[in-house]
Design a protein around this motif. Structure first.
Motif: not given
Length: 135
Positions: A17-33, A122-133
């Motif tokens: 779980r934590s590895q998948m979440a980290a992978g998504y946030l890394q990919a979706l944030s484009g370095g913003r997080v 979906s949770r990572v996308e919602a978190l990303l929209a909040e912390i680093a739009p």
């Protein structure tokens, strides 16, 4: 200059779980997080079914290594997302904590892991929209 927010994902084994979440946030944030992950009792390798499920999304977590949760990692993070690690996570005042109740993908088939993966996305996308739009 603003510093980028940091997120720590924690589950027991730091192999699914934590590895998948980290992978998504890394990919979706484009370095913003800044993205970290750890486990309270890490396994010696990433869950191969999680690797396969993430590869279907074009995200390679195969080279990742489960890491032990440290007090420093929690202290250095702005947001701490726990996934079933219970009281193993140290708590610091002023940090944002969330507990994501997700099924543990350990030992599960690919279909089940895909369901967990999609929930995480979906949770990572919602978190990303909040912390680093995005701009």
């Amino acid at each position: 200059m603003t510093t980028k927010p940091s997120v720590l994902f924690v589950c027991v084994h730091n192999a699914g779980r934590s590895q998948m979440a980290a992978g998504y946030l890394q990919a979706l944030s484009g370095g913003r997080v800044e993205v970290l992950s750890a486990g309270s009792a890490p396994k010696d390798q990433i869950n191969p079914v999680a690797i396969e499920a993430m590869a279907e999304e074009g995200i390679d977590i195969a080279a990742n290594v489960p890491k032990i949760l440290t007090t420093e990692a929690v202290r250095d993070s702005d947001v701490v997302i726990t996934m079933g690690c219970g009281d193993a996570c140290p708590v610091f005042p002023g940090k944002r904590y969330e507990d994501w109740e997700l099924e543990d993908p350990a030992g599960k088939d690919l279909e089940t892991v895909r369901r967990v993966r999609d929930d995480i996305r979906s949770r990572v996308e919602a978190l990303l929209a909040e912390i680093a739009p995005s701009a």
